[in-house]
Design a protein around this motif. Sequence first.
Motif, PDB file in Angstrom:
ATOM      1  N   ARG A  39     -40.198 -32.150  -7.832  1.00  0.00           N
ATOM      2  CA  ARG A  39     -40.460 -31.795  -6.437  1.00  0.00           C
ATOM      3  C   ARG A  39     -39.954 -30.389  -6.129  1.00  0.00           C
ATOM      4  NH1 ARG A  39     -38.244 -35.654  -1.707  1.00  0.00           N
ATOM      5  NH2 ARG A  39     -39.770 -37.050  -2.621  1.00  0.00           N
ATOM      6  N   ASP A  40     -38.747 -30.070  -6.604  1.00  0.00           N
ATOM      7  CA  ASP A  40     -38.146 -28.766  -6.308  1.00  0.00           C
ATOM      8  C   ASP A  40     -38.821 -27.631  -7.065  1.00  0.00           C
ATOM      9  OD1 ASP A  40     -36.321 -30.011  -4.646  1.00  0.00           O
ATOM     10  OD2 ASP A  40     -34.741 -30.109  -6.149  1.00  0.00           O
ATOM     11  N   LYS A  41     -39.142 -27.872  -8.340  1.00  0.00           N
ATOM     12  CA  LYS A  41     -39.636 -26.785  -9.188  1.00  0.00           C
ATOM     13  C   LYS A  41     -41.138 -26.573  -9.088  1.00  0.00           C
ATOM     14  CE  LYS A  41     -35.908 -26.557 -12.514  1.00  0.00           C
ATOM     15  NZ  LYS A  41     -35.547 -26.140 -13.886  1.00  0.00           N
ATOM     16  N   VAL A  42     -41.870 -27.576  -8.622  1.00  0.00           N
ATOM     17  CA  VAL A  42     -43.320 -27.431  -8.529  1.00  0.00           C
ATOM     18  C   VAL A  42     -43.777 -27.454  -7.068  1.00  0.00           C
ATOM     19  CG1 VAL A  42     -45.562 -28.350  -9.230  1.00  0.00           C
ATOM     20  CG2 VAL A  42     -43.622 -28.470 -10.812  1.00  0.00           C
ATOM     21  N   LYS A  43     -43.623 -28.603  -6.430  1.00  0.00           N
ATOM     22  CA  LYS A  43     -44.179 -28.758  -5.075  1.00  0.00           C
ATOM     23  C   LYS A  43     -43.499 -27.859  -4.049  1.00  0.00           C
ATOM     24  CE  LYS A  43     -45.674 -32.834  -3.744  1.00  0.00           C
ATOM     25  NZ  LYS A  43     -45.711 -34.242  -3.253  1.00  0.00           N
ATOM     26  N   LYS A  44     -42.173 -27.890  -4.003  1.00  0.00           N
ATOM     27  CA  LYS A  44     -41.475 -27.095  -2.986  1.00  0.00           C
ATOM     28  C   LYS A  44     -41.621 -25.603  -3.252  1.00  0.00           C
ATOM     29  CE  LYS A  44     -38.122 -30.325  -1.119  1.00  0.00           C
ATOM     30  NZ  LYS A  44     -36.715 -30.546  -0.733  1.00  0.00           N
ATOM     31  N   ARG A  45     -41.663 -25.226  -4.508  1.00  0.00           N
ATOM     32  CA  ARG A  45     -41.852 -23.812  -4.837  1.00  0.00           C
ATOM     33  C   ARG A  45     -43.182 -23.308  -4.276  1.00  0.00           C
ATOM     34  NH1 ARG A  45     -41.752 -22.297 -11.029  1.00  0.00           N
ATOM     35  NH2 ARG A  45     -43.992 -22.592 -10.824  1.00  0.00           N
ATOM     36  N   THR A  46     -44.216 -24.122  -4.400  1.00  0.00           N
ATOM     37  CA  THR A  46     -45.532 -23.759  -3.863  1.00  0.00           C
ATOM     38  C   THR A  46     -45.497 -23.684  -2.339  1.00  0.00           C
ATOM     39  OG1 THR A  46     -46.618 -24.811  -5.739  1.00  0.00           O
ATOM     40  CG2 THR A  46     -47.973 -24.421  -3.792  1.00  0.00           C
ATOM     41  N   VAL A  47     -44.853 -24.665  -1.718  1.00  0.00           N
ATOM     42  CA  VAL A  47     -44.787 -24.730  -0.246  1.00  0.00           C
ATOM     43  C   VAL A  47     -43.999 -23.564   0.327  1.00  0.00           C
ATOM     44  CG1 VAL A  47     -43.784 -26.039   1.679  1.00  0.00           C
ATOM     45  CG2 VAL A  47     -45.143 -27.214  -0.050  1.00  0.00           C
ATOM     46  N   TYR A  48     -42.812 -23.301  -0.211  1.00  0.00           N
ATOM     47  CA  TYR A  48     -41.992 -22.215   0.332  1.00  0.00           C
ATOM     48  C   TYR A  48     -42.692 -20.863   0.184  1.00  0.00           C
ATOM     49  CZ  TYR A  48     -38.096 -25.560   0.610  1.00  0.00           C
ATOM     50  OH  TYR A  48     -37.300 -26.628   0.918  1.00  0.00           O
ATOM     51  N   ALA A  49     -43.425 -20.688  -0.914  1.00  0.00           N
ATOM     52  CA  ALA A  49     -44.192 -19.452  -1.096  1.00  0.00           C
ATOM     53  C   ALA A  49     -45.321 -19.364  -0.074  1.00  0.00           C
ATOM     54  CB  ALA A  49     -44.743 -19.374  -2.514  1.00  0.00           C
ATOM     55  N   LYS A  50     -46.034 -20.461   0.103  1.00  0.00           N
ATOM     56  CA  LYS A  50     -47.167 -20.495   1.041  1.00  0.00           C
ATOM     57  C   LYS A  50     -46.744 -20.098   2.449  1.00  0.00           C
ATOM     58  CE  LYS A  50     -50.457 -23.728   3.164  1.00  0.00           C
ATOM     59  NZ  LYS A  50     -50.951 -25.130   3.187  1.00  0.00           N
ATOM     60  N   TYR A  51     -45.556 -20.550   2.866  1.00  0.00           N
ATOM     61  CA  TYR A  51     -45.103 -20.286   4.232  1.00  0.00           C
ATOM     62  C   TYR A  51     -44.214 -19.044   4.351  1.00  0.00           C
ATOM     63  CZ  TYR A  51     -47.323 -24.566   5.729  1.00  0.00           C
ATOM     64  OH  TYR A  51     -48.268 -25.531   6.025  1.00  0.00           O
TER      65      TYR A  51
END
Length: 200
Positions: free
Chosen positions: A124-136
């Motif tokens: 979750r931290d290394k894939v999903k959240k990394r994508t989300v934090y970058a997107k926003y």
Amino acid sequence: MREKKKTYEEVVKESPVTYELYANMIDDGNRYEISDGVLELMSPSPTTTHQMICYKMLFRLETSCENEFIIVPSPIDVILSNTEVRQPDIVMIHRSRISIISNRGVNGAPDLVVEITSVHSRKRDKVKKRTVYAKYGVPEYWIVDLSNFTLEQYTLDGDRYELIEVYAEDDTISSKTVPCASFSMNEIVQSLPVHPDMLE
């Protein structure tokens, strides 16, 4: 007439789940995030090592950075959009952007987010959240990996993160986003009241 608070089971059926639904849930003692309109139950309670590392990092950051940054540990809602709400382990907001802080949480992208990852949260931290934090548009993202006590430093390049550095042992962390930060992972681990190797 005031709207009746809903249970997790009732809210999770909504599509999409919004911040308003989430904020008006019955408090059942669990922690949740909203991922692209889907309510997600967070991992089991953090480990002792996770909490000690978080506290010591927070102490280091506050000691060197509190004149420039507001530093807030989890649980804190980072409301990136009405359907994207995250709870990083540590958030830092420059004092010039204090207007994004409200009673309900942080309304928008902090300057830096820190996630201390574990077996349960690594993907979750290394894939999903990394994508989300970058997107926003979060300028910098740190992932602290408890399996080897490293700190991965990502900075925003357009709408994606670039891995700038992996800090281990005595490497001194250096950040253009948070220039006041200066510590090594060995300093953090060696300052713990109980060494992780002593814990089962």
